[in-house]
Design an enzyme around this catalytic site. Sequence first.
Site, PDB file in Angstrom:
ATOM      1  N   ASP A  30       0.837  -1.197   0.000  1.00  0.00           N
ATOM      2  CA  ASP A  30       0.000   0.000   0.000  1.00  0.00           C
ATOM      3  C   ASP A  30       0.878   1.256   0.000  1.00  0.00           C
ATOM      4  OD1 ASP A  30      -3.216   0.499   0.998  1.00  0.00           O
ATOM      5  OD2 ASP A  30      -1.810   2.186   1.148  1.00  0.00           O
ATOM      6  N   ASN A  85     -12.910  -2.400   2.813  1.00  0.00           N
ATOM      7  CA  ASN A  85     -13.842  -1.287   2.940  1.00  0.00           C
ATOM      8  C   ASN A  85     -14.800  -1.340   1.755  1.00  0.00           C
ATOM      9  OD1 ASN A  85     -12.479  -0.248   5.247  1.00  0.00           O
ATOM     10  ND2 ASN A  85     -10.940   0.683   3.906  1.00  0.00           N
ATOM     11  N   GLY A  91     -15.243   3.908   3.952  1.00  0.00           N
ATOM     12  CA  GLY A  91     -13.873   4.360   3.680  1.00  0.00           C
ATOM     13  C   GLY A  91     -13.271   3.841   2.395  1.00  0.00           C
ATOM     14  N   GLN A  92     -14.094   3.235   1.523  1.00  0.00           N
ATOM     15  CA  GLN A  92     -13.535   2.771   0.242  1.00  0.00           C
ATOM     16  C   GLN A  92     -13.211   3.976  -0.633  1.00  0.00           C
ATOM     17  OE1 GLN A  92     -16.031   0.069  -2.044  1.00  0.00           O
ATOM     18  NE2 GLN A  92     -14.362  -0.402  -3.476  1.00  0.00           N
ATOM     19  N   SER A  93     -11.968   4.037  -1.101  1.00  0.00           N
ATOM     20  CA  SER A  93     -11.558   5.156  -1.957  1.00  0.00           C
ATOM     21  C   SER A  93     -11.196   4.686  -3.362  1.00  0.00           C
ATOM     22  CB  SER A  93     -10.372   5.903  -1.331  1.00  0.00           C
ATOM     23  OG  SER A  93      -9.266   5.041  -1.176  1.00  0.00           O
ATOM     24  N   HIS A  98     -10.540  -4.920  -3.081  1.00  0.00           N
ATOM     25  CA  HIS A  98      -9.199  -5.183  -2.562  1.00  0.00           C
ATOM     26  C   HIS A  98      -9.267  -5.571  -1.096  1.00  0.00           C
ATOM     27  CE1 HIS A  98     -10.052  -0.842  -2.284  1.00  0.00           C
ATOM     28  NE2 HIS A  98      -9.348  -0.832  -1.169  1.00  0.00           N
ATOM     29  N   HIS A 100      -7.079  -5.355   2.251  1.00  0.00           N
ATOM     30  CA  HIS A 100      -5.919  -4.829   2.978  1.00  0.00           C
ATOM     31  C   HIS A 100      -5.430  -5.937   3.905  1.00  0.00           C
ATOM     32  CE1 HIS A 100      -6.690  -0.392   2.332  1.00  0.00           C
ATOM     33  NE2 HIS A 100      -7.925  -0.829   2.158  1.00  0.00           N
TER      34      HIS A 100
HETATM   35  P1  DGP Z   1      -9.524   1.941   0.358  1.00  0.00           P
HETATM   36  O1  DGP Z   1      -9.517   3.294   0.995  1.00  0.00           O
HETATM   37  O2  DGP Z   1     -10.004   0.846   1.314  1.00  0.00           O
HETATM   38  O3  DGP Z   1     -10.264   1.952  -0.950  1.00  0.00           O
HETATM   39  O4  DGP Z   1      -8.020   1.577   0.084  1.00  0.00           O
HETATM   40  C1  DGP Z   1      -7.326   2.010  -1.033  1.00  0.00           C
HETATM   41  C2  DGP Z   1      -5.869   1.905  -0.712  1.00  0.00           C
HETATM   42  O5  DGP Z   1      -5.152   1.953  -1.917  1.00  0.00           O
HETATM   43  C3  DGP Z   1      -5.329   3.017   0.181  1.00  0.00           C
HETATM   44  O6  DGP Z   1      -4.835   2.448   1.393  1.00  0.00           O
HETATM   45  C4  DGP Z   1      -4.193   3.633  -0.605  1.00  0.00           C
HETATM   46  C5  DGP Z   1      -3.933   2.624  -1.694  1.00  0.00           C
HETATM   47  N1  DGP Z   1      -3.557   3.213  -2.963  1.00  0.00           N
HETATM   48  C6  DGP Z   1      -4.244   4.120  -3.680  1.00  0.00           C
HETATM   49  N2  DGP Z   1      -3.610   4.422  -4.819  1.00  0.00           N
HETATM   50  C7  DGP Z   1      -2.489   3.652  -4.833  1.00  0.00           C
HETATM   51  C8  DGP Z   1      -1.413   3.503  -5.758  1.00  0.00           C
HETATM   52  O7  DGP Z   1      -1.348   4.129  -6.810  1.00  0.00           O
HETATM   53  N3  DGP Z   1      -0.427   2.626  -5.396  1.00  0.00           N
HETATM   54  C9  DGP Z   1      -0.472   1.906  -4.234  1.00  0.00           C
HETATM   55  N4  DGP Z   1       0.534   1.072  -3.984  1.00  0.00           N
HETATM   56  N5  DGP Z   1      -1.479   2.014  -3.356  1.00  0.00           N
HETATM   57  C10 DGP Z   1      -2.465   2.886  -3.646  1.00  0.00           C
END
Ligand code: DGP
Length: 112
Positions: A30, A85, A91-93, A98, A100
């Site tokens: 992450d 999420n 909190g899903q972004s 995915h 975690h």
């Molecule tokens: P969520 O908020 O649960 O949707 O988690 C998305 C996660 O993805 C967040 O912890 C940050 C990670 N993330 C977002 N963009 C990138 C990226 O370009 N590269 C990596 N390695 N992680 C990313």
Amino acid sequence: MSGCIFCKIISGEIPSKKVYEDDQCYAFYDLDPQAPTHFLVIPKTHIESALAIDEENSAVVGHCYAVIAKIAREKGLESYRVVTNCGLQAGQSVFHLHFHVLAGRDMTWPPG
Ligand code: DGP
């Protein structure tokens, strides 16, 4: 899916630090780690969120969990948390399913 950050990571268009890959899933660290060990496991097929899991596409979810356990054994992680999420309020972004995987520190319950 065009425009999806995680689809671009799978294709290599966006660089990532790979943890594991096979024909069904991809795992990578992450960008914004929330624990000493924090990586994501994602299906290669674009599934928008946990809410989009159905009988047709659910096999890959079990596969992702098997991969998580395999990586954990290989890394010697005896305790870890798996978080998905689902939806904005949770909190899903990134809207590509995915998991975690967080490890290496004490965790609190309930999560915030
Ligand atoms: P969520 O908020 O649960 O949707 O988690 C998305 C996660 O993805 C967040 O912890 C940050 C990670 N993330 C977002 N963009 C990138 C990226 O370009 N590269 C990596 N390695 N992680 C990313």
